[in-house]
Design an enzyme around this catalytic site. Structure first.
Site, PDB file in Angstrom:
ATOM      1  N   ASN A  10       4.821   2.175  -8.450  1.00  0.00           N
ATOM      2  CA  ASN A  10       3.951   3.417  -8.213  1.00  0.00           C
ATOM      3  C   ASN A  10       3.133   3.203  -7.004  1.00  0.00           C
ATOM      4  O   ASN A  10       1.940   2.559  -7.021  1.00  0.00           O
ATOM      5  CB  ASN A  10       3.510   3.978  -9.385  1.00  0.00           C
ATOM      6  CG  ASN A  10       2.302   5.205  -9.009  1.00  0.00           C
ATOM      7  OD1 ASN A  10       2.613   5.743  -7.808  1.00  0.00           O
ATOM      8  ND2 ASN A  10       1.313   5.509  -9.671  1.00  0.00           N
ATOM      9  N   LYS A  12       1.533   5.141  -4.978  1.00  0.00           N
ATOM     10  CA  LYS A  12       0.430   6.159  -5.018  1.00  0.00           C
ATOM     11  C   LYS A  12       0.243   6.505  -3.485  1.00  0.00           C
ATOM     12  O   LYS A  12       1.388   6.434  -2.861  1.00  0.00           O
ATOM     13  CB  LYS A  12      -0.800   5.392  -5.266  1.00  0.00           C
ATOM     14  CG  LYS A  12      -0.778   4.764  -6.762  1.00  0.00           C
ATOM     15  CD  LYS A  12      -1.907   4.336  -7.385  1.00  0.00           C
ATOM     16  CE  LYS A  12      -1.921   3.775  -8.577  1.00  0.00           C
ATOM     17  NZ  LYS A  12      -3.226   3.657  -9.453  1.00  0.00           N
ATOM     18  N   HIS A  96       0.646  11.620 -14.195  1.00  0.00           N
ATOM     19  CA  HIS A  96       0.006  10.284 -13.986  1.00  0.00           C
ATOM     20  C   HIS A  96      -1.409  10.958 -14.418  1.00  0.00           C
ATOM     21  O   HIS A  96      -1.910  11.838 -14.037  1.00  0.00           O
ATOM     22  CB  HIS A  96       0.324   9.929 -12.634  1.00  0.00           C
ATOM     23  CG  HIS A  96      -0.283   8.570 -12.410  1.00  0.00           C
ATOM     24  ND1 HIS A  96      -1.763   8.158 -12.306  1.00  0.00           N
ATOM     25  CD2 HIS A  96       0.317   7.317 -12.474  1.00  0.00           C
ATOM     26  CE1 HIS A  96      -2.010   7.087 -12.101  1.00  0.00           C
ATOM     27  NE2 HIS A  96      -0.821   6.204 -12.208  1.00  0.00           N
ATOM     28  N   GLU A  98      -3.934   9.860 -12.568  1.00  0.00           N
ATOM     29  CA  GLU A  98      -4.760  10.388 -11.498  1.00  0.00           C
ATOM     30  C   GLU A  98      -4.528  11.990 -11.095  1.00  0.00           C
ATOM     31  O   GLU A  98      -5.258  12.601 -10.441  1.00  0.00           O
ATOM     32  CB  GLU A  98      -4.345   9.428 -10.129  1.00  0.00           C
ATOM     33  CG  GLU A  98      -4.963   8.150 -10.572  1.00  0.00           C
ATOM     34  CD  GLU A  98      -4.252   6.855  -9.974  1.00  0.00           C
ATOM     35  OE1 GLU A  98      -3.508   7.211  -8.897  1.00  0.00           O
ATOM     36  OE2 GLU A  98      -4.722   5.856 -10.311  1.00  0.00           O
ATOM     37  N   GLU A 168      -0.346   4.325 -20.158  1.00  0.00           N
ATOM     38  CA  GLU A 168      -1.147   3.708 -19.284  1.00  0.00           C
ATOM     39  C   GLU A 168      -2.751   4.119 -19.493  1.00  0.00           C
ATOM     40  O   GLU A 168      -3.149   5.267 -19.458  1.00  0.00           O
ATOM     41  CB  GLU A 168      -0.950   4.551 -17.631  1.00  0.00           C
ATOM     42  CG  GLU A 168       0.463   4.167 -17.399  1.00  0.00           C
ATOM     43  CD  GLU A 168       0.514   4.278 -15.874  1.00  0.00           C
ATOM     44  OE1 GLU A 168       0.900   3.189 -15.220  1.00  0.00           O
ATOM     45  OE2 GLU A 168      -0.085   5.030 -15.324  1.00  0.00           O
ATOM     46  N   GLY A 174      -6.026  -0.042 -12.179  1.00  0.00           N
ATOM     47  CA  GLY A 174      -6.453  -0.356 -10.887  1.00  0.00           C
ATOM     48  C   GLY A 174      -8.080  -1.239 -11.348  1.00  0.00           C
ATOM     49  O   GLY A 174      -8.684  -1.562 -10.504  1.00  0.00           O
ATOM     50  N   SER A 213      -2.985  -2.173 -14.370  1.00  0.00           N
ATOM     51  CA  SER A 213      -3.546  -3.748 -14.038  1.00  0.00           C
ATOM     52  C   SER A 213      -2.389  -4.648 -14.379  1.00  0.00           C
ATOM     53  O   SER A 213      -2.637  -6.047 -14.817  1.00  0.00           O
ATOM     54  CB  SER A 213      -4.867  -4.222 -14.418  1.00  0.00           C
ATOM     55  OG  SER A 213      -5.718  -3.234 -13.990  1.00  0.00           O
TER      56      SER A 213
HETATM   57  C1  PEP Z   1      -0.517   3.038 -12.019  1.00  0.00           C
HETATM   58  O1  PEP Z   1      -1.295   3.618 -11.416  1.00  0.00           O
HETATM   59  O2  PEP Z   1       0.227   3.650 -12.555  1.00  0.00           O
HETATM   60  C2  PEP Z   1      -0.878   1.852 -12.144  1.00  0.00           C
HETATM   61  C3  PEP Z   1      -0.506   1.123 -13.492  1.00  0.00           C
HETATM   62  O3  PEP Z   1      -1.854   1.215 -11.404  1.00  0.00           O
HETATM   63  P1  PEP Z   1      -2.130  -0.457 -11.448  1.00  0.00           P
HETATM   64  O4  PEP Z   1      -1.116  -1.201 -11.478  1.00  0.00           O
HETATM   65  O5  PEP Z   1      -2.615  -0.642  -9.877  1.00  0.00           O
HETATM   66  O6  PEP Z   1      -3.314  -0.494 -12.357  1.00  0.00           O
END
Ligand code: PEP
Length: 252
Positions: A10, A12, A96, A98, A168, A174, A213
């Site tokens: 992803n 983003k 997601h 976000e 998630e 992040g 992460s």
């Molecule tokens: C995500 O945004 O789906 C995600 C898992 O981000 P990160 O791996 O940077 O934590």
């Protein structure tokens, strides 16, 4: 039943078309390092879909980060499922955190998006996960179970067969923090049990991913868990070497 193992990048709101092109060209030079038996997908910003469609190695599928549920109309700035399908998109991330938090995507909207994606022959990856306060209040399982059933209830078994879920935890995205693989396994088992209330067969076959992460040096611990079929990765998917390392670690 053996399930599809899946690694999804992803990106983003990262990478211009030129940057996406150079990622794909470099990945093309490294395809022999990619393990077989792991489905790989990259979800760039909408602007890079057409370029990646042409130059991504065929081993790597194309995904999108969002979609609107309506087929067309007065939705300034939005993209329909038909538009994504036309570009060869196979996966679409839906719900997601976000988008849930920053763009008002409530459960009922997520459910409509899932249906729009399926109606155009693509596969939704439904994101679910708790925030820190919910975790501290021991509400993790109830949050993910209610998000999962809101997104998937009412689908036919054949439709469920084309869905994936990504667990998630919002506090892990992040942040560099993660749950332990065992904790993620517990939550993902609860998600699978929720899917089983809709269809036992779909629950056995559905890829359920962990995201938050994930890095090349911690992915193996997650995918070693019996119910974790792969990862949805943000930051660590942006560099080719790191993406290839993630894929290799999943293939081992
Ligand atoms: C995500 O945004 O789906 C995600 C898992 O981000 P990160 O791996 O940077 O934590």
């Amino acid at each position: 039943m053996s399930r599809q193992r899946l690694l999804v990048a992803n990106w983003k709101m990262n990478k211009t078309v030129a940057q996406a092109r150079s990622f794909a060209e470099e990945l093309g030079r490294q395809t022999s390092a990619l393990p077989t038996g792991v489905e790989l997908a990259v979800c760039p910003p909408f602007t890079a879909l057409q370029t990646l469609r042409v130059i991504l190695p065929s081993r790597v599928k194309l995904g999108a980060q969002n979609v609107h549920d309506e087929p067309n109309g007065a939705f300034t700035g939005e993209i329909s499922a038909e538009m994504l399908a036309e570009l060869g998109t196979e996966y679409v991330i839906v719900g997601h955190s976000e988008r849930r938090q920053g763009f008002g995507e409530a459960d009922d909207w997520v459910a409509r998006k899932v249906r729009a994606v399926l109606a155009h022959g693509m596969k939704p990856i439904v994101c679910v996960g708790e925030d820190l306060e919910q975790r501290n209040n021991q509400a993790t399982l109830s949050v993910v179970q209610s998000q999962t059933s809101a997104a998937l209830a009412g689908l036919e078994e054949t439709q469920l067969a084309n869905c994936a879920v990504a667990y998630e935890p919002i506090w892990a995205i992040g942040s560099g923090q993660t749950p332990s693989p065992q904790d993620a396994q517990t939550v993902i088992t609860a998600i699978r049990e929720t899917v089983a209330t809709l269809s036992g067969k779909a629950a056995q076959g559905m890829p359920i991913l962990y995201g938050g992460s994930v890095k090349p040096d911690n992915i193996a611990g997650f995918v070693a868990q019996p119910d974790i079929d792969g990862a949805l990765v943000g930051g660590a998917s942006l560099k080719v070497d790191s993406f290839v390392a993630l894929a290799k670690a999943m293939g081992e």
